[in-house]
Motif scaffolding. Structure first.
Motif, short mmCIF file in Angstrom:
data_model
loop_
_atom_site.label_atom_id
_atom_site.label_comp_id
_atom_site.label_asym_id
_atom_site.label_seq_id
_atom_site.Cartn_x
_atom_site.Cartn_y
_atom_site.Cartn_z
N PHE A 131 0.84 -1.19 0.00
CA PHE A 131 0.00 0.00 0.00
C PHE A 131 0.87 1.24 0.00
O PHE A 131 1.93 1.28 0.64
CB PHE A 131 -0.92 0.03 1.23
CG PHE A 131 -2.16 -0.81 1.07
CD1 PHE A 131 -3.40 -0.23 0.86
CD2 PHE A 131 -2.08 -2.19 1.10
CE1 PHE A 131 -4.53 -1.00 0.70
CE2 PHE A 131 -3.21 -2.98 0.94
CZ PHE A 131 -4.44 -2.38 0.74
N ALA A 132 0.41 2.27 -0.71
CA ALA A 132 1.15 3.53 -0.76
C ALA A 132 1.09 4.23 0.59
O ALA A 132 0.19 3.99 1.40
CB ALA A 132 0.55 4.43 -1.84
N THR A 133 2.04 5.12 0.83
CA THR A 133 2.03 5.93 2.04
C THR A 133 0.72 6.71 2.12
O THR A 133 0.32 7.37 1.16
CB THR A 133 3.21 6.90 2.04
OG1 THR A 133 4.42 6.14 1.99
CG2 THR A 133 3.21 7.76 3.29
N GLY A 134 0.06 6.61 3.26
CA GLY A 134 -1.22 7.29 3.44
C GLY A 134 -2.41 6.50 2.97
O GLY A 134 -3.55 6.94 3.12
N GLY A 135 -2.19 5.32 2.40
CA GLY A 135 -3.29 4.49 1.94
C GLY A 135 -3.99 3.78 3.10
O GLY A 135 -3.64 3.98 4.27
N ALA A 136 -4.96 2.95 2.76
CA ALA A 136 -5.71 2.27 3.82
C ALA A 136 -6.42 1.05 3.27
O ALA A 136 -6.85 1.02 2.11
CB ALA A 136 -6.73 3.21 4.46
N LEU A 137 -6.55 0.05 4.13
CA LEU A 137 -7.37 -1.14 3.88
C LEU A 137 -8.51 -1.12 4.87
O LEU A 137 -8.28 -1.08 6.09
CB LEU A 137 -6.54 -2.41 4.03
CG LEU A 137 -7.30 -3.75 4.04
CD1 LEU A 137 -8.03 -3.97 2.72
CD2 LEU A 137 -6.34 -4.91 4.33
N THR A 138 -9.76 -1.15 4.37
CA THR A 138 -10.93 -1.08 5.24
C THR A 138 -11.88 -2.21 4.90
O THR A 138 -12.26 -2.40 3.74
CB THR A 138 -11.66 0.27 5.06
OG1 THR A 138 -10.76 1.34 5.30
CG2 THR A 138 -12.84 0.36 6.01
N LYS A 139 -12.26 -2.97 5.92
CA LYS A 139 -13.21 -4.08 5.74
C LYS A 139 -14.45 -3.80 6.58
O LYS A 139 -14.41 -3.83 7.81
CB LYS A 139 -12.58 -5.40 6.16
CG LYS A 139 -13.52 -6.60 6.12
CD LYS A 139 -12.79 -7.86 6.59
CE LYS A 139 -13.71 -9.08 6.61
NZ LYS A 139 -14.62 -9.07 7.77
N THR A 140 -15.56 -3.49 5.90
CA THR A 140 -16.83 -3.30 6.60
C THR A 140 -17.78 -4.47 6.37
O THR A 140 -18.79 -4.59 7.06
CB THR A 140 -17.51 -2.00 6.13
OG1 THR A 140 -17.77 -2.07 4.72
CG2 THR A 140 -16.63 -0.79 6.41
N GLY A 141 -17.47 -5.30 5.40
CA GLY A 141 -18.30 -6.47 5.13
C GLY A 141 -18.06 -7.57 6.14
O GLY A 141 -17.11 -7.52 6.94
N ASN A 142 -18.90 -8.58 6.10
CA ASN A 142 -18.85 -9.66 7.09
C ASN A 142 -18.24 -10.94 6.53
O ASN A 142 -18.40 -12.01 7.12
CB ASN A 142 -20.26 -9.95 7.61
CG ASN A 142 -20.86 -8.75 8.30
OD1 ASN A 142 -20.16 -7.96 8.92
ND2 ASN A 142 -22.17 -8.58 8.16
N GLY A 143 -17.52 -10.86 5.43
CA GLY A 143 -16.91 -12.03 4.83
C GLY A 143 -15.54 -12.33 5.41
O GLY A 143 -15.14 -11.80 6.45
#
Length: 200
Positions: A131-143
């Motif tokens: 991931f690039a600087t300042g990026g993000a991984l977000t998981k809101t799903g239930n999988g």
């Protein structure tokens, strides 16, 4: 733990989908007659519009995909997007990758991202990604989410607010925030570089 080990093998089968198309930002053209390795598509969004839910490999051949302002939605089922044969993170997908697929499997292999959001209740696998600087991984799903051999230590935060299982295997994290008491989050051979905010 047996369940996690079983699901991790899904990624190996996903790379064997019989249908494959190619994307080349430099040499590709977005036309319905394209998609072969010798006549690739130009953009990932167009390639996604040309595949169905029966199981496809989309291979990124060269170039940086998109711009920081772009949002690429992955609503198709059973998709593997990869830079096969490249070192980790050598094919850069700019902007937001939004995975909204449900009841399916989506995987990423050898890619670099700005932002990935997972809202669909699907299985998502990430291998050899950065991931690039300042990026993000977000998981809101239930999988189910599995991240292996990846570098998220430049990303601002990895946020898990959906339920389900999230497994980080041999992965570097900067900040891990788990905001759902029903979520199961496991770190195996992984290092969390700075801090964690874990709701228990």
């Amino acid at each position: 733990m047996a369940d996690l080990a079983f699901k991790s093998r899904v990624f190996n089968t996903l790379e064997k989908y019989s249908k494959t198309c190619f994307v080349d930002v430099v040499n590709g053209v977005d036309q319905t007659t394209r998609g072969a390795s010798t006549h690739p598509y130009k953009t990932l969004s167009y390639a996604l519009s040309q595949v169905d839910n029966s199981g496809w490999n989309i291979i990124i051949l060269s170039g940086t995909i998109g711009a920081i302002s772009d949002t690429t939605v992955i609503s198709r089922q059973n998709i593997n997007i990869s830079a096969i044969g490249q070192s980790s993170g050598t094919r850069y997908i700019r902007g937001v990758i939004s995975v909204t697929s449900t009841a399916s499997t989506v995987s990423f292999d050898g890619l670099a991202f700005d932002f990935v959001t997972i809202s669909g209740n699907c299985n998502v696998f990430m291998k050899d990604c950065t991931f690039a600087t300042g990026g993000a991984l977000t998981k809101t799903g239930n999988g189910y989410l599995e991240v292996s051999r990846s570098m998220l230590d430049s990303a601002n935060v990895t946020t898990i607010s959906g339920s389900g299982v999230s497994l980080f295997d041999n992965t570097r994290l900067r900040t891990l925030s788990v905001n759902n008491a029903a979520a199961v989050c496991s770190l195996i051979n992984s290092s969390q570089a700075y801090e964690a905010n874990i709701l228990t």
